[in-house]
Write a protein that holds these residues in place. Sequence first.
Motif, PDB file in Angstrom:
ATOM      1  N   LEU A 201       5.560  -0.571  -0.086  1.00 50.03           N
ATOM      2  CA  LEU A 201       4.132  -0.373  -0.350  1.00 50.03           C
ATOM      3  C   LEU A 201       3.563  -1.548  -1.153  1.00 50.03           C
ATOM      4  CD1 LEU A 201       4.055   3.445  -1.206  1.00 50.03           C
ATOM      5  CD2 LEU A 201       3.577   2.335   0.983  1.00 50.03           C
ATOM      6  N   PHE A 202       4.311  -2.004  -2.163  1.00 54.95           N
ATOM      7  CA  PHE A 202       3.856  -3.153  -2.945  1.00 54.95           C
ATOM      8  C   PHE A 202       3.748  -4.398  -2.058  1.00 54.95           C
ATOM      9  CE2 PHE A 202       5.482  -0.734  -6.701  1.00 54.95           C
ATOM     10  CZ  PHE A 202       4.300  -0.750  -7.434  1.00 54.95           C
ATOM     11  N   GLY A 203       4.703  -4.548  -1.141  1.00 56.26           N
ATOM     12  CA  GLY A 203       4.671  -5.690  -0.235  1.00 56.26           C
ATOM     13  C   GLY A 203       3.482  -5.657   0.699  1.00 56.26           C
ATOM     14  N   LEU A 204       3.202  -4.490   1.277  1.00 54.12           N
ATOM     15  CA  LEU A 204       2.058  -4.349   2.170  1.00 54.12           C
ATOM     16  C   LEU A 204       0.749  -4.562   1.416  1.00 54.12           C
ATOM     17  CD1 LEU A 204       3.342  -1.244   4.140  1.00 54.12           C
ATOM     18  CD2 LEU A 204       2.817  -3.466   5.160  1.00 54.12           C
ATOM     19  N   MET A 205       0.675  -4.020   0.214  1.00 56.48           N
ATOM     20  CA  MET A 205      -0.544  -4.145  -0.582  1.00 56.48           C
ATOM     21  C   MET A 205      -0.811  -5.619  -0.943  1.00 56.48           C
ATOM     22  SD  MET A 205      -1.514  -2.041  -4.054  1.00 56.48           S
ATOM     23  CE  MET A 205      -0.208  -2.763  -5.038  1.00 56.48           C
ATOM     24  N   ALA A 206       0.246  -6.354  -1.298  1.00 57.29           N
ATOM     25  CA  ALA A 206       0.089  -7.757  -1.686  1.00 57.29           C
ATOM     26  C   ALA A 206      -0.455  -8.598  -0.542  1.00 57.29           C
ATOM     27  CB  ALA A 206       1.430  -8.322  -2.153  1.00 57.29           C
ATOM     28  N   ASN A 207      -0.163  -8.195   0.695  1.00 56.24           N
ATOM     29  CA  ASN A 207      -0.579  -8.982   1.851  1.00 56.24           C
ATOM     30  C   ASN A 207      -1.759  -8.376   2.596  1.00 56.24           C
ATOM     31  OD1 ASN A 207       1.409 -11.271   1.991  1.00 56.24           O
ATOM     32  ND2 ASN A 207       2.837  -9.561   1.931  1.00 56.24           N
ATOM     33  N   ALA A 208      -2.401  -7.372   1.997  1.00 56.07           N
ATOM     34  CA  ALA A 208      -3.572  -6.747   2.618  1.00 56.07           C
ATOM     35  C   ALA A 208      -4.774  -7.687   2.563  1.00 56.07           C
ATOM     36  CB  ALA A 208      -3.899  -5.441   1.900  1.00 56.07           C
ATOM     37  N   LYS A 209      -5.782  -7.393   3.381  1.00 53.79           N
ATOM     38  CA  LYS A 209      -7.004  -8.203   3.376  1.00 53.79           C
ATOM     39  C   LYS A 209      -7.660  -8.171   1.998  1.00 53.79           C
ATOM     40  CE  LYS A 209      -7.931  -7.321   8.276  1.00 53.79           C
ATOM     41  NZ  LYS A 209      -8.832  -6.636   9.253  1.00 53.79           N
ATOM     42  N   ASN A 210      -7.659  -6.988   1.391  1.00 56.20           N
ATOM     43  CA  ASN A 210      -8.263  -6.820   0.070  1.00 56.20           C
ATOM     44  C   ASN A 210      -7.294  -6.058  -0.838  1.00 56.20           C
ATOM     45  OD1 ASN A 210     -11.046  -7.882   0.674  1.00 56.20           O
ATOM     46  ND2 ASN A 210     -10.984  -6.193   2.139  1.00 56.20           N
ATOM     47  N   PRO A 211      -6.283  -6.754  -1.392  1.00 54.49           N
ATOM     48  CA  PRO A 211      -5.257  -6.091  -2.206  1.00 54.49           C
ATOM     49  C   PRO A 211      -5.825  -5.265  -3.360  1.00 54.49           C
ATOM     50  CG  PRO A 211      -4.618  -8.341  -1.737  1.00 54.49           C
ATOM     51  CD  PRO A 211      -6.039  -8.202  -1.271  1.00 54.49           C
ATOM     52  N   ALA A 212      -6.931  -5.703  -3.933  1.00 53.65           N
ATOM     53  CA  ALA A 212      -7.500  -5.016  -5.096  1.00 53.65           C
ATOM     54  C   ALA A 212      -8.049  -3.641  -4.763  1.00 53.65           C
ATOM     55  CB  ALA A 212      -8.597  -5.868  -5.719  1.00 53.65           C
ATOM     56  N   ASP A 213      -8.188  -3.335  -3.460  1.00 55.86           N
ATOM     57  CA  ASP A 213      -8.715  -2.023  -3.050  1.00 55.86           C
ATOM     58  C   ASP A 213      -7.664  -0.922  -3.155  1.00 55.86           C
ATOM     59  OD1 ASP A 213     -11.077  -3.260  -2.482  1.00 55.86           O
ATOM     60  OD2 ASP A 213     -10.857  -3.200  -0.294  1.00 55.86           O
ATOM     61  N   PHE A 214      -6.381  -1.305  -3.295  1.00 58.62           N
ATOM     62  CA  PHE A 214      -5.289  -0.338  -3.185  1.00 58.62           C
ATOM     63  C   PHE A 214      -4.476  -0.253  -4.474  1.00 58.62           C
ATOM     64  CE2 PHE A 214      -6.203  -2.134   0.969  1.00 58.62           C
ATOM     65  CZ  PHE A 214      -6.367  -1.001   1.755  1.00 58.62           C
ATOM     66  N   GLU A 215      -3.724   0.828  -4.578  1.00 61.70           N
ATOM     67  CA  GLU A 215      -2.762   0.982  -5.662  1.00 61.70           C
ATOM     68  C   GLU A 215      -1.620   1.885  -5.204  1.00 61.70           C
ATOM     69  OE1 GLU A 215      -4.455   2.853  -9.087  1.00 61.70           O
ATOM     70  OE2 GLU A 215      -5.571   4.336  -7.923  1.00 61.70           O
ATOM     71  N   VAL A 216      -0.484   1.768  -5.867  1.00 61.12           N
ATOM     72  CA  VAL A 216       0.671   2.620  -5.596  1.00 61.12           C
ATOM     73  C   VAL A 216       0.751   3.648  -6.715  1.00 61.12           C
ATOM     74  CG1 VAL A 216       3.171   2.716  -5.312  1.00 61.12           C
ATOM     75  CG2 VAL A 216       1.880   0.792  -4.360  1.00 61.12           C
ATOM     76  N   VAL A 217       0.768   4.928  -6.342  1.00 59.30           N
ATOM     77  CA  VAL A 217       0.713   6.002  -7.330  1.00 59.30           C
ATOM     78  C   VAL A 217       1.794   7.044  -7.042  1.00 59.30           C
ATOM     79  CG1 VAL A 217      -1.767   5.683  -7.633  1.00 59.30           C
ATOM     80  CG2 VAL A 217      -0.942   7.392  -5.993  1.00 59.30           C
ATOM     81  N   GLY A 218       1.897   8.011  -7.947  1.00 62.80           N
ATOM     82  CA  GLY A 218       2.799   9.142  -7.749  1.00 62.80           C
ATOM     83  C   GLY A 218       4.192   8.910  -8.302  1.00 62.80           C
ATOM     84  N   ASP A 219       4.863  10.006  -8.613  1.00 65.85           N
ATOM     85  CA  ASP A 219       6.249   9.934  -9.061  1.00 65.85           C
ATOM     86  C   ASP A 219       7.149   9.566  -7.883  1.00 65.85           C
ATOM     87  OD1 ASP A 219       5.409  10.928 -11.577  1.00 65.85           O
ATOM     88  OD2 ASP A 219       5.470  12.981 -10.786  1.00 65.85           O
ATOM     89  N   ALA A 220       8.272   8.928  -8.171  1.00 70.54           N
ATOM     90  CA  ALA A 220       9.261   8.661  -7.126  1.00 70.54           C
ATOM     91  C   ALA A 220       9.978   9.967  -6.803  1.00 70.54           C
ATOM     92  CB  ALA A 220      10.256   7.607  -7.593  1.00 70.54           C
ATOM     93  N   LEU A 221       9.855  10.410  -5.565  1.00 71.28           N
ATOM     94  CA  LEU A 221      10.447  11.701  -5.197  1.00 71.28           C
ATOM     95  C   LEU A 221      11.968  11.656  -5.225  1.00 71.28           C
ATOM     96  CD1 LEU A 221       8.210  13.132  -2.323  1.00 71.28           C
ATOM     97  CD2 LEU A 221       8.202  13.665  -4.753  1.00 71.28           C
ATOM     98  N   GLN A 222      12.540  10.522  -4.866  1.00 72.88           N
ATOM     99  CA  GLN A 222      13.987  10.387  -4.951  1.00 72.88           C
ATOM    100  C   GLN A 222      14.338   8.907  -4.903  1.00 72.88           C
ATOM    101  OE1 GLN A 222      15.120  12.701  -1.512  1.00 72.88           O
ATOM    102  NE2 GLN A 222      15.260  10.909  -0.207  1.00 72.88           N
TER     103      GLN A 222
END
Length: 294
Positions: A201-222
């Motif tokens: 998710l961090f990799g996809l977000m870094a290479n998105a058209k507008n990275p600042a529009d996104f964030e990675v949230v939530g607890d790690a399920l496993q």
Amino acid sequence: MKFSASMAAVLLAAATTGAQAADTLAKIAESGKITLAYRESSVPFSYLAGGEKPIGFSVELSNAVVDAVKKKLNKPKLEVALMPVTSQNRIPLISNGTIDLECGSTTNNTARAKDVSFAINHFYTGTRLLVKKSSKIKNYADLAKKTVASTTGTTNALVMRKYNIEKNLDMDLVLGKDHADAFLLVESDRAVAFAMDDILLFGLMANAKNPADFEVVGDALQVEPYACMLPKDDPAFKKLVDDTFIDLMKSGEFEKMYAKWFLQPIPPKGVPLNLPMSPQLRENIQAPNDKPAT
């Protein structure tokens, strides 16, 4: 050990009878070719970034194995064939012998170990959520009665289905054919979140058209380990792959590779992921293991 053509043929014939363990090295010696799998959008492990050939952390691990195979078989001009795979077809293509090694973003677990073998683990990750900041979604409870994306053939999709039932969230889980496709579902507002391994998710977000529009949230399920896949019941090939990775870890080269892909700017946009090495991975470098997720 150098294989003669006749010796390789005998070993290959034995391997294909099903009565003995597979012998990937004999197969490679006979054909003069090793076939590597790669992923098209598993940033920063194995992905395409404008060029014809894949790049990434796992690609460099694959290349190290190729060098070891060339040395083992005394075949410096060994042909290296590259084949794109998806989450859905990667295991069948290893099982049927189409590809010899898959180093991408594959979770090492006991269910998959029924069909393939795994090298020692080289990364640890957990299922989290990529969302648009404007969605105000912060954790899994916020997904109730909403459309959520994941990728076909992944452990993440299974985890989300189970969580959905256990928590009675009534989510509509839609599956993309690959990670880029699933990300597009969020980017185009057809899904409110993409559930996947956090590093991807961090990799996809870094290479998105507008990275600042996104964030990675939530607890790690496993927490799950990544490892390269190879044909089942082939101890000689597994030893070669494992020894290759252990040598990289002992020499310090593994940590240099990690820094290159997880701490420094990466193609195509030159954006660093800034992800320090996890405690689990540091422990694995000190005591390499192929322990699977449950």
